[in-house]
Design a protein around this motif. Structure first.
Motif, PDB file in Angstrom:
ATOM      1  N   TRP A 263       0.840  -1.193   0.000  1.00 34.55           N
ATOM      2  CA  TRP A 263       0.000   0.000   0.000  1.00 34.55           C
ATOM      3  C   TRP A 263       0.879   1.248   0.000  1.00 34.55           C
ATOM      4  N   LYS A 264       0.492   2.210  -0.801  1.00 35.01           N
ATOM      5  CA  LYS A 264       1.096   3.540  -0.824  1.00 35.01           C
ATOM      6  C   LYS A 264       2.585   3.519  -1.154  1.00 35.01           C
ATOM      7  N   ASN A 265       2.900   2.919  -2.300  1.00 32.55           N
ATOM      8  CA  ASN A 265       4.243   2.984  -2.842  1.00 32.55           C
ATOM      9  C   ASN A 265       4.178   3.735  -4.161  1.00 32.55           C
ATOM     10  N   ARG A 266       5.167   3.558  -5.014  1.00 33.91           N
ATOM     11  CA  ARG A 266       5.187   4.265  -6.298  1.00 33.91           C
ATOM     12  C   ARG A 266       5.290   3.279  -7.460  1.00 33.91           C
ATOM     13  N   LEU A 267       4.556   2.177  -7.338  1.00 29.47           N
ATOM     14  CA  LEU A 267       4.556   1.168  -8.399  1.00 29.47           C
ATOM     15  C   LEU A 267       3.690   1.643  -9.557  1.00 29.47           C
ATOM     16  N   SER A 268       4.200   1.489 -10.777  1.00 28.60           N
ATOM     17  CA  SER A 268       3.423   1.912 -11.946  1.00 28.60           C
ATOM     18  C   SER A 268       2.809   0.730 -12.688  1.00 28.60           C
TER      19      SER A 268
ATOM     20  N   ILE B 179       5.230 -11.053  -8.254  1.00 35.55           N
ATOM     21  CA  ILE B 179       4.095 -11.468  -7.419  1.00 35.55           C
ATOM     22  C   ILE B 179       3.429 -12.717  -8.008  1.00 35.55           C
ATOM     23  N   SER B 180       3.484 -12.857  -9.322  1.00 34.32           N
ATOM     24  CA  SER B 180       2.901 -14.034  -9.982  1.00 34.32           C
ATOM     25  C   SER B 180       3.606 -15.321  -9.564  1.00 34.32           C
ATOM     26  N   ASP B 181       4.821 -15.217  -9.044  1.00 37.10           N
ATOM     27  CA  ASP B 181       5.606 -16.383  -8.619  1.00 37.10           C
ATOM     28  C   ASP B 181       5.446 -16.683  -7.134  1.00 37.10           C
ATOM     29  N   MET B 182       4.392 -16.170  -6.529  1.00 32.69           N
ATOM     30  CA  MET B 182       4.102 -16.415  -5.114  1.00 32.69           C
ATOM     31  C   MET B 182       2.864 -17.296  -5.028  1.00 32.69           C
ATOM     32  N   PRO B 183       3.060 -18.620  -5.083  1.00 29.38           N
ATOM     33  CA  PRO B 183       1.920 -19.524  -5.236  1.00 29.38           C
ATOM     34  C   PRO B 183       0.964 -19.593  -4.048  1.00 29.38           C
TER      35      PRO B 183
ATOM     36  N   ASN C 170      -1.088   3.179  -5.346  1.00 28.04           N
ATOM     37  CA  ASN C 170       0.111   3.213  -6.171  1.00 28.04           C
ATOM     38  C   ASN C 170      -0.292   3.931  -7.459  1.00 28.04           C
ATOM     39  N   GLN C 171       0.436   3.734  -8.526  1.00 28.34           N
ATOM     40  CA  GLN C 171       0.043   4.283  -9.830  1.00 28.34           C
ATOM     41  C   GLN C 171      -0.058   3.158 -10.853  1.00 28.34           C
ATOM     42  N   ILE C 172      -0.582   2.017 -10.424  1.00 30.46           N
ATOM     43  CA  ILE C 172      -0.606   0.817 -11.260  1.00 30.46           C
ATOM     44  C   ILE C 172      -1.703   0.898 -12.316  1.00 30.46           C
ATOM     45  N   SER C 173      -1.315   0.608 -13.543  1.00 25.71           N
ATOM     46  CA  SER C 173      -2.261   0.423 -14.644  1.00 25.71           C
ATOM     47  C   SER C 173      -2.149  -1.024 -15.068  1.00 25.71           C
ATOM     48  N   LEU C 174      -3.254  -1.759 -14.973  1.00 27.16           N
ATOM     49  CA  LEU C 174      -3.239  -3.161 -15.386  1.00 27.16           C
ATOM     50  C   LEU C 174      -3.259  -3.265 -16.902  1.00 27.16           C
ATOM     51  N   THR C 175      -2.463  -4.186 -17.413  1.00 32.06           N
ATOM     52  CA  THR C 175      -2.484  -4.514 -18.833  1.00 32.06           C
ATOM     53  C   THR C 175      -3.250  -5.821 -18.973  1.00 32.06           C
ATOM     54  N   ALA C 176      -3.523  -6.225 -20.192  1.00 32.12           N
ATOM     55  CA  ALA C 176      -4.199  -7.510 -20.416  1.00 32.12           C
ATOM     56  C   ALA C 176      -3.340  -8.637 -19.831  1.00 32.12           C
ATOM     57  N   GLU C 177      -2.023  -8.536 -19.982  1.00 32.11           N
ATOM     58  CA  GLU C 177      -1.103  -9.567 -19.477  1.00 32.11           C
ATOM     59  C   GLU C 177      -1.114  -9.608 -17.947  1.00 32.11           C
ATOM     60  N   SER C 178      -1.014  -8.444 -17.298  1.00 30.56           N
ATOM     61  CA  SER C 178      -0.983  -8.446 -15.831  1.00 30.56           C
ATOM     62  C   SER C 178      -2.337  -8.871 -15.253  1.00 30.56           C
ATOM     63  N   ALA C 179      -3.437  -8.522 -15.925  1.00 34.76           N
ATOM     64  CA  ALA C 179      -4.755  -8.967 -15.464  1.00 34.76           C
ATOM     65  C   ALA C 179      -4.860 -10.493 -15.578  1.00 34.76           C
ATOM     66  N   ALA C 180      -4.293 -11.067 -16.639  1.00 32.95           N
ATOM     67  CA  ALA C 180      -4.304 -12.525 -16.810  1.00 32.95           C
ATOM     68  C   ALA C 180      -3.461 -13.189 -15.717  1.00 32.95           C
TER      69      ALA C 180
ATOM     70  N   LEU D  86      -2.958 -12.025 -12.718  1.00 33.32           N
ATOM     71  CA  LEU D  86      -3.773 -11.917 -11.502  1.00 33.32           C
ATOM     72  C   LEU D  86      -4.850 -12.996 -11.461  1.00 33.32           C
ATOM     73  N   ARG D  87      -5.528 -13.182 -12.593  1.00 35.89           N
ATOM     74  CA  ARG D  87      -6.584 -14.201 -12.676  1.00 35.89           C
ATOM     75  C   ARG D  87      -6.034 -15.597 -12.395  1.00 35.89           C
ATOM     76  N   ALA D  88      -4.798 -15.846 -12.766  1.00 32.00           N
ATOM     77  CA  ALA D  88      -4.188 -17.172 -12.593  1.00 32.00           C
ATOM     78  C   ALA D  88      -3.781 -17.451 -11.141  1.00 32.00           C
ATOM     79  N   MET D  89      -3.835 -16.446 -10.289  1.00 25.91           N
ATOM     80  CA  MET D  89      -3.439 -16.623  -8.885  1.00 25.91           C
ATOM     81  C   MET D  89      -4.620 -17.226  -8.125  1.00 25.91           C
ATOM     82  N   SER D  90      -4.701 -18.543  -8.151  1.00 24.83           N
ATOM     83  CA  SER D  90      -5.886 -19.263  -7.682  1.00 24.83           C
ATOM     84  C   SER D  90      -6.111 -19.191  -6.173  1.00 24.83           C
ATOM     85  N   ARG D  91      -5.086 -18.935  -5.379  1.00 23.14           N
ATOM     86  CA  ARG D  91      -5.269 -18.892  -3.922  1.00 23.14           C
ATOM     87  C   ARG D  91      -5.610 -17.486  -3.413  1.00 23.14           C
ATOM     88  N   LEU D  92      -5.514 -16.499  -4.267  1.00 23.69           N
ATOM     89  CA  LEU D  92      -5.765 -15.115  -3.856  1.00 23.69           C
ATOM     90  C   LEU D  92      -7.219 -14.941  -3.408  1.00 23.69           C
TER      91      LEU D  92
END
Length: 185
Positions: free
Chosen positions: A134-139, A145-149, A159-169, A171-177
Motif C-alpha cells: 500500500w502507498k508505494n510508487r509502483l506503476s 508477485i505471480s511467482d508467489m503460489p 500506487n500508480q498501477i495500470s493493469l495490462t491484459a497480461e498483468s490482469a491474466a 492476476l486471474r491465474a493466482m488461484s489462492r488469492l
C-alpha cells in the motif's frame, strides 16, 4: 547414529555460513557511505535507517521477529515489517539477499516509496500468504508477485498501477488469492 549427527552438523554449518554472509553483506551496505557524508546529519539519519532495516532482516532470519500467518510444516513463520522506511533509497544500494527467507509468510512494505524497477527485492519471499504494498510508487503490477503460489492477501492500494491484459491474466491465474486491494490506482 553417526549418519544423522553428520546431517545435523552439516545443516548447522550451512546455517552459520548463511547467517555470516547475511551479516557481512549488510555490514558492507551499512558502511557504504563516504566518511564525510556519514557524519553529516543526513548521513547519520541514513545510517540509522539502514541499521533499522538490517536489524529487522536479521531478527526475521533468526525467527525472533513478529509471527506471520502459519504455514504447514513451517516453524515460527515470520512477518517482515519494513513499512514507513525509505525502501526506495535503500534498495538502490542494498545487496541482494542471499540468505533464505522462505519462512516469511507476511511482508509489509507499505509507504516505502518503492518503484516498479525495485521489485527484485520481493523475489526473496516466495512463501508469502500476505503482501502489503500500500502507498508505494509502483506503476505496473509486479511480475514477481505471480511467482508467489501461496499468496492469499495482496494490497496494492494507492500506487500508480495500470493493469495490462497480461498483468490482469497473471492476476486471474493466482488461484489462492482471496483478497485483492487495488483502489487508488
Amino acid at each position: 547414529n553417526g549418519f544423522g549427527a553428520n546431517v545435523v552438523e552439516e545443516r548447522v554449518s550451512a546455517l552459520e555460513r548463511e547467517f555470516s554472509q547475511l551479516n557481512l553483506d549488510c555490514q558492507r551496505w551499512l558502511n557504504d557511505m563516504s566518511l564525510a557524508y556519514r557524519f553529516s546529519p543526513e548521513g547519520v539519519a541514513e545510517w540509522t535507517s539502514r541499521n533499522k532495516v538490517y536489524q529487522i532482516l536479521r531478527q526475521c532470519w533468526q525467527r525472533t521477529g513478529p509471527l506471520g500467518p502459519p504455514a504447514p510444516g513451517m516453524i515460527r513463520a515470520q512477518k517482515l515489517v519494513l513499512s514507513g522506511l525509505p525502501m526506495d533509497r535503500h534498495l538502490l544500494k542494498m545487496p541482494r539477499l542471499r540468505a533464505s527467507f522462505d519462512h516469511v509468510t507476511s511482508l509489509d512494505l507499505q509507504n516505502g516509496q518503492i518503484l516498479s524497477d525495485q521489485q527484485h527485492f520481493l523475489g526473496n519471499f516466495r512463501q508469502l500468504r500476505d503482501l502489503n504494498l500500500w502507498k508505494n510508487r509502483l506503476s505496473d503490477f509486479p511480475q514477481v508477485i505471480s511467482d508467489m503460489p501461496y499468496l492469499r492477501v495482496l494490497t496494492l492500494s494507492d500506487n500508480q498501477i495500470s493493469l495490462t491484459a497480461e498483468s490482469a491474466a497473471r492476476l486471474r491465474a493466482m488461484s489462492r488469492l482471496q483478497v485483492l486491494k487495488l483502489d487508488g490506482n
